[in-house]
Design a protein around this motif. Structure first.
Motif: not given
Length: 123
Positions: A30-41, A96-107
């Motif tokens: 039921s995924l509706n989107g995927m995203g890339w994220y990064r974390q610097a030190p 990451n991947a999620d069914r809720e698009i809003w969560r993809l913008f809020n890691p």
């Protein structure tokens, strides 16, 4: 549960390029989107690019015109082409991947994370 596996990181000089890959498995029907994220030190994880199953794409301003997200959400695969890399892009990159698009913008609201892949850009 969703399992996420990222690959393709490495060390490059400023101006260089890398291509990251990610595959999601498990409860992906039921995924509706995927995203890339990064974390610097010493910094919070931030979203970098998001692709929806209808093809819409978003980027943070810092990577626009340099990074390109692509892939097929229905096939649970996403890529990140990173060109003209800068030292400020140095971070661990996650997908990451999620069914809720809003969560993809809020890691902070995403449930599952992979190991990530290190990207280091030297000056």
């Amino acid at each position: 549960q969703v399992q996420l596996v990222e690959s393709g990181g490495g060390t490059v000089q400023a101006g260089g390029s890398l291509r990251l890959s990610c595959t999601a498995s498990g409860s992906t029907s039921s995924l509706n989107g995927m995203g890339w994220y990064r974390q610097a030190p010493g910094r919070q994880r931030e979203w970098v690019a998001v692709i929806r199953n209808d093809g819409r794409i978003n980027y943070i301003d810092a990577v626009k015109d340099r990074f390109t997200i692509s892939g097929d959400v229905a096939k649970n695969t996403v890529f990140l082409q990173m060109d003209n890399l800068k030292p400020a892009d140095t971070a661990v990159y996650y997908c990451n991947a999620d069914r809720e698009i809003w969560r993809l913008f809020n890691p902070g609201d995403l449930y599952y994370w992979g190991q990530g892949t290190q990207v280091t850009v030297s000056s």
